[in-house]
Write a protein that holds these residues in place. Structure first.
Motif, PDB file in Angstrom:
ATOM      1  N   GLY A 188      -1.901  -0.459  10.563  1.00 23.43           N
ATOM      2  CA  GLY A 188      -2.861  -0.717  11.276  1.00 23.43           C
ATOM      3  C   GLY A 188      -4.035  -0.505  10.369  1.00 23.43           C
ATOM      4  N   LEU A 189      -3.985  -1.064   9.177  1.00 26.37           N
ATOM      5  CA  LEU A 189      -5.316  -0.863   8.250  1.00 26.37           C
ATOM      6  C   LEU A 189      -5.659  -2.378   7.896  1.00 26.37           C
ATOM      7  N   THR A 190      -6.871  -2.498   7.543  1.00 24.58           N
ATOM      8  CA  THR A 190      -7.326  -3.592   7.373  1.00 24.58           C
ATOM      9  C   THR A 190      -7.477  -4.137   5.933  1.00 24.58           C
ATOM     10  N   HIS A 200     -10.465  10.367   9.249  1.00 29.00           N
ATOM     11  CA  HIS A 200      -9.946   9.214   9.921  1.00 29.00           C
ATOM     12  C   HIS A 200      -9.214   8.448   9.850  1.00 29.00           C
ATOM     13  N   MET A 201      -8.650   8.167   8.550  1.00 28.79           N
ATOM     14  CA  MET A 201      -7.706   7.080   8.597  1.00 28.79           C
ATOM     15  C   MET A 201      -6.443   8.088   7.709  1.00 28.79           C
ATOM     16  N   ALA A 202      -6.138   9.319   7.858  1.00 35.21           N
ATOM     17  CA  ALA A 202      -5.382  10.132   7.291  1.00 35.21           C
ATOM     18  C   ALA A 202      -3.887   9.666   7.856  1.00 35.21           C
ATOM     19  N   THR A 203      -3.848   9.294   9.302  1.00 35.98           N
ATOM     20  CA  THR A 203      -2.663   9.130   9.908  1.00 35.98           C
ATOM     21  C   THR A 203      -1.956   7.816   9.139  1.00 35.98           C
ATOM     22  N   ALA A 204      -3.084   6.817   9.116  1.00 37.91           N
ATOM     23  CA  ALA A 204      -2.777   5.646   8.638  1.00 37.91           C
ATOM     24  C   ALA A 204      -2.377   5.575   7.256  1.00 37.91           C
ATOM     25  N   ARG A 252      -3.973  16.635  -0.424  1.00 37.96           N
ATOM     26  CA  ARG A 252      -2.381  17.166  -0.220  1.00 37.96           C
ATOM     27  C   ARG A 252      -2.028  18.274  -0.528  1.00 37.96           C
ATOM     28  N   LEU A 253      -1.433  19.056   0.407  1.00 36.56           N
ATOM     29  CA  LEU A 253      -0.821  20.323   0.011  1.00 36.56           C
ATOM     30  C   LEU A 253       0.456  20.241   0.005  1.00 36.56           C
ATOM     31  N   HIS A 254       1.525  20.483   0.701  1.00 39.09           N
ATOM     32  CA  HIS A 254       3.021  20.063   0.050  1.00 39.09           C
ATOM     33  C   HIS A 254       3.661  19.879   1.662  1.00 39.09           C
ATOM     34  N   GLY A 255       4.768  19.230   1.251  1.00 38.91           N
ATOM     35  CA  GLY A 255       5.390  18.844   2.679  1.00 38.91           C
ATOM     36  C   GLY A 255       4.747  17.909   3.367  1.00 38.91           C
ATOM     37  N   THR A 256       4.544  18.282   4.716  1.00 39.09           N
ATOM     38  CA  THR A 256       3.496  17.452   5.554  1.00 39.09           C
ATOM     39  C   THR A 256       2.264  18.021   5.660  1.00 39.09           C
ATOM     40  N   GLU A 257       1.960  19.068   4.829  1.00 35.03           N
ATOM     41  CA  GLU A 257       0.625  19.749   5.145  1.00 35.03           C
ATOM     42  C   GLU A 257      -0.427  19.065   4.450  1.00 35.03           C
ATOM     43  N   TYR A 258      -1.646  18.832   4.865  1.00 35.75           N
ATOM     44  CA  TYR A 258      -2.781  18.404   4.278  1.00 35.75           C
ATOM     45  C   TYR A 258      -4.065  18.997   4.607  1.00 35.75           C
ATOM     46  N   ALA A 278       0.940  -1.215   0.017  1.00 43.06           N
ATOM     47  CA  ALA A 278       0.137   0.113   0.151  1.00 43.06           C
ATOM     48  C   ALA A 278       0.847   1.293   0.136  1.00 43.06           C
ATOM     49  N   ALA A 279       0.747   2.269  -1.051  1.00 45.88           N
ATOM     50  CA  ALA A 279       1.539   3.303  -0.904  1.00 45.88           C
ATOM     51  C   ALA A 279       0.290   4.577  -1.460  1.00 45.88           C
ATOM     52  N   PRO A 280       0.685   5.707  -0.846  1.00 47.37           N
ATOM     53  CA  PRO A 280      -0.088   6.805  -1.166  1.00 47.37           C
ATOM     54  C   PRO A 280       0.556   7.603  -2.329  1.00 47.37           C
ATOM     55  N   PHE A 281      -0.348   8.326  -3.334  1.00 47.57           N
ATOM     56  CA  PHE A 281       0.183   9.191  -4.416  1.00 47.57           C
ATOM     57  C   PHE A 281      -0.680  10.414  -4.764  1.00 47.57           C
TER      58      PHE A 281
END
Length: 213
Positions: A113-115, A90-94, A182-188, A40-43
Motif C-alpha cells: 500500500g505504498l506509493t 507511520h510507515m513501519a507496518t508497510a 530494527r532490534l531482532h525477530g519481530t521487535e522494532y 522494494a525490500a527492507p534491510f
C-alpha cells in the motif's frame, strides 16, 4: 560468558549479532527489474560509510534454499541504481510488509500500500511516504560468500519531507523525524527518547568519577 564464533553455526551467529548490535537503521530499498517491475525490500544490515564520497553499505543475502540471488541484488547488479528509503513509525507496518516473499513479477509497493514517486537522477522511484530517501548508484558490488554480497552505493541526492531539513543550516529536526530501528525477530523500536552528551576536554573530571590523571 565467552562464545567462540568460529565454533558456532551461521544461524547462531546471526541470532547473537542481530540481538546485540541494536538498534540498526533500516534501508527500504527500491529497485527496478529489466521488465520494469518496482521491487522494494527492507534491510537492517545497513549504514552509511563515508561522506567523501558519500557512500552507504548494504548486506545482501541470497536465498538459503537455492543459493540464487534475490530481486534487489539482481536489479542493482543489472541496473546499477537504487533508492534507499528510510522508514518512520507511520510507515513501519508497510515497510515490514515489503519483506513478503513475492515473485519478481509482483511489486511489493502495491502489496504494502505504498506509493512510488519519480527520482531525479536514477531510474528506480522512491517511496512517497518515506521521510527521507537517497538516490544512489552502484559504487561496488562484492561477493563475500556464495550467499552474501556487500553492496557499496554512492549517494547522489537526498529527498526530505517538508519541514525535516532546514534549507539554510541543513540541520535535521529530530523531533519531527521519527525513524524506526530494527532490534531482532519481530521487535522494532522508536527513537523519540533522546539525550545529549558532550565530549569532555582533556583534564576534565572523568565521566564516571574518580581522580584525574
Amino acid at each position: 560468558m565467552f562464545l567462540d564464533f568460529t565454533a558456532l553455526l551461521p544461524q547462531q551467529r546471526y541470532k547473537l549479532l542481530t540481538a546485540t548490535v541494536v538498534p540498526r537503521p533500516i534501508a527500504l530499498v527500491t529497485t527496478v527489474s529489466p521488465a520494469g517491475i518496482v521491487n522494494a525490500a527492507p534491510f537492517s544490515f545497513f549504514n552509511v560509510f563515508s561522506e567523501d564520497p558519500a557512500l552507504a553499505i548494504l548486506g545482501l543475502e541470497s536465498r538459503r534454499d537455492t543459493g540464487t540471488i534475490k530481486d534487489t541484488t539482481r536489479n542493482i547488479i543489472e541496473g546499477g541504481e537504487l533508492v534507499i528509503n528510510l522508514a518512520d513509525r507511520h510507515m513501519a507496518t508497510a515497510m515490514a510488509a515489503c519483506a513478503a516473499d513475492l515473485g519478481p513479477e509482483r511489486s511489493e509497493l502495491e502489496f504494502a500500500g505504498l506509493t512510488s514517486t519519480p527520482s531525479h537522477m536514477v531510474a528506480p522511484p522512491g517511496i512517497a511516504e518515506a521521510p527521507i530517501r537517497f538516490e544512489c548508484r552502484l559504487f561496488e558490488m562484492r561477493r563475500i560468500t556464495p550467499l552474501r554480497h556487500l553492496c557499496i552505493a554512492e549517494i547522489l541526492a537526498l529527498h526530505a519531507r517538508p519541514g525535516l531539513v532546514d534549507a539554510a543550516t541543513l540541520r535535521v529536526d529530530t523531533s519531527a523525524y521519527m525513524p524506526v530501528g530494527r532490534l531482532h525477530g519481530t521487535e522494532y523500536c522508536e527513537t523519540q527518547d533522546r539525550f545529549n552528551l558532550t565530549v569532555p576536554q582533556p583534564g576534565a573530571q572523568k565521566p564516571f568519577g574518580g581522580e584525574q590523571t
